[in-house]
Scaffold this motif. Structure first.
Motif, PDB file in Angstrom:
ATOM      1  N   ARG A 234      -1.789  -3.448   5.379  1.00 34.36           N
ATOM      2  CA  ARG A 234      -1.153  -2.139   5.255  1.00 34.36           C
ATOM      3  C   ARG A 234      -0.666  -1.844   3.839  1.00 34.36           C
ATOM      4  O   ARG A 234      -0.081  -0.798   3.593  1.00 34.36           O
ATOM      5  N   VAL A 235      -0.896  -2.774   2.920  1.00 41.58           N
ATOM      6  CA  VAL A 235      -0.503  -2.576   1.526  1.00 41.58           C
ATOM      7  C   VAL A 235      -1.767  -2.559   0.670  1.00 41.58           C
ATOM      8  O   VAL A 235      -2.544  -3.513   0.704  1.00 41.58           O
ATOM      9  N   GLU A 236      -1.962  -1.477  -0.075  1.00 43.03           N
ATOM     10  CA  GLU A 236      -3.142  -1.362  -0.929  1.00 43.03           C
ATOM     11  C   GLU A 236      -2.962  -2.162  -2.218  1.00 43.03           C
ATOM     12  O   GLU A 236      -1.878  -2.611  -2.535  1.00 43.03           O
ATOM     13  N   GLU A 237      -4.045  -2.279  -2.953  1.00 40.48           N
ATOM     14  CA  GLU A 237      -4.064  -2.819  -4.304  1.00 40.48           C
ATOM     15  C   GLU A 237      -3.521  -4.245  -4.421  1.00 40.48           C
ATOM     16  O   GLU A 237      -2.532  -4.490  -5.103  1.00 40.48           O
ATOM     17  N   PRO A 238      -4.156  -5.216  -3.769  1.00 43.56           N
ATOM     18  CA  PRO A 238      -3.711  -6.598  -3.931  1.00 43.56           C
ATOM     19  C   PRO A 238      -4.056  -7.124  -5.319  1.00 43.56           C
ATOM     20  O   PRO A 238      -4.888  -6.563  -6.023  1.00 43.56           O
ATOM     21  N   VAL A 239      -3.368  -8.191  -5.696  1.00 47.06           N
ATOM     22  CA  VAL A 239      -3.677  -8.899  -6.934  1.00 47.06           C
ATOM     23  C   VAL A 239      -4.131 -10.301  -6.554  1.00 47.06           C
ATOM     24  O   VAL A 239      -3.820 -10.789  -5.467  1.00 47.06           O
ATOM     25  N   THR A 240      -4.876 -10.953  -7.427  1.00 49.44           N
ATOM     26  CA  THR A 240      -5.348 -12.294  -7.146  1.00 49.44           C
ATOM     27  C   THR A 240      -4.405 -13.305  -7.802  1.00 49.44           C
ATOM     28  O   THR A 240      -4.166 -13.247  -9.003  1.00 49.44           O
ATOM     29  N   VAL A 241      -3.853 -14.197  -6.980  1.00 48.54           N
ATOM     30  CA  VAL A 241      -2.965 -15.254  -7.448  1.00 48.54           C
ATOM     31  C   VAL A 241      -3.489 -16.565  -6.879  1.00 48.54           C
ATOM     32  O   VAL A 241      -3.655 -16.689  -5.665  1.00 48.54           O
ATOM     33  N   HIS A 242      -3.769 -17.523  -7.734  1.00 46.86           N
ATOM     34  CA  HIS A 242      -4.321 -18.817  -7.313  1.00 46.86           C
ATOM     35  C   HIS A 242      -5.551 -18.633  -6.427  1.00 46.86           C
ATOM     36  O   HIS A 242      -5.732 -19.338  -5.431  1.00 46.86           O
ATOM     37  N   GLY A 243      -6.380 -17.638  -6.752  1.00 51.26           N
ATOM     38  CA  GLY A 243      -7.624 -17.417  -6.034  1.00 51.26           C
ATOM     39  C   GLY A 243      -7.480 -16.705  -4.703  1.00 51.26           C
ATOM     40  O   GLY A 243      -8.457 -16.559  -3.976  1.00 51.26           O
ATOM     41  N   GLN A 244      -6.282 -16.246  -4.354  1.00 55.25           N
ATOM     42  CA  GLN A 244      -6.070 -15.543  -3.083  1.00 55.25           C
ATOM     43  C   GLN A 244      -5.541 -14.143  -3.349  1.00 55.25           C
ATOM     44  O   GLN A 244      -4.802 -13.916  -4.314  1.00 55.25           O
ATOM     45  N   LYS A 245      -5.902 -13.211  -2.464  1.00 58.05           N
ATOM     46  CA  LYS A 245      -5.404 -11.847  -2.581  1.00 58.05           C
ATOM     47  C   LYS A 245      -3.975 -11.787  -2.042  1.00 58.05           C
ATOM     48  O   LYS A 245      -3.721 -12.139  -0.894  1.00 58.05           O
TER      49      LYS A 245
END
Length: 128
Positions: free
Chosen positions: A94-105
């Motif tokens: 339900r939250v748009e625009e994820p970032v990648t941290v340690h290879g995970q969204k």
């Protein structure tokens, strides 16, 4: 003239829908969310889709943090402990625009320090 009025009406409708989707949320706790440069705003409803950076600071503990994640249909990815601060990284559809941290969204970060909970999308910025 009719085309102009119709175009203007469609533009207002699209603008209204876009602003609704960018609404802020309180996850059922009446906390204060911040938007953009983190000016505090109190909201009443949890939107279906959250876009852009938001921040919530409230009194609570890990139970409140987990309620926020559950209210957003989120999943805890991992936790970190830094001194007396517990940091939870999560992903919510339900939250748009994820970032990648340690290879995970990641698109939801929550910090718990004493009796204070800070939540941010996609991440917490600044002090917590």
């Amino acid at each position: 003239m009719k085309r102009f009025v119709a175009l203007f009406g469609v533009m207002l409708l699209v603008l209204g829908l876009r602003m609704y989707n960018n609404g802020l949320l309180n996850c059922g706790y009446g906390g204060t969310w911040s938007y953009g440069e983190y000016d505090p705003v109190v909201m009443e409803e949890l939107p279906l889709l959250i876009s852009g950076p938001h921040r919530l600071d409230l009194l609570g503990d890990e139970e409140i943090a987990m309620d926020i994640i559950n209210n957003l249909s989120g999943k805890v990815l991992w936790r970190e402990q830094i001194d007396d601060i517990t940091i939870i990284y999560a992903y919510s559809p339900r939250v748009e625009e994820p970032v990648t941290v340690h290879g995970q969204k990641v698109n939801l970060m929550i910090a718990i320090s004493g009796d204070r909970v800070s939540a941010g999308t996609p991440l917490l910025y600044g002090s917590y």
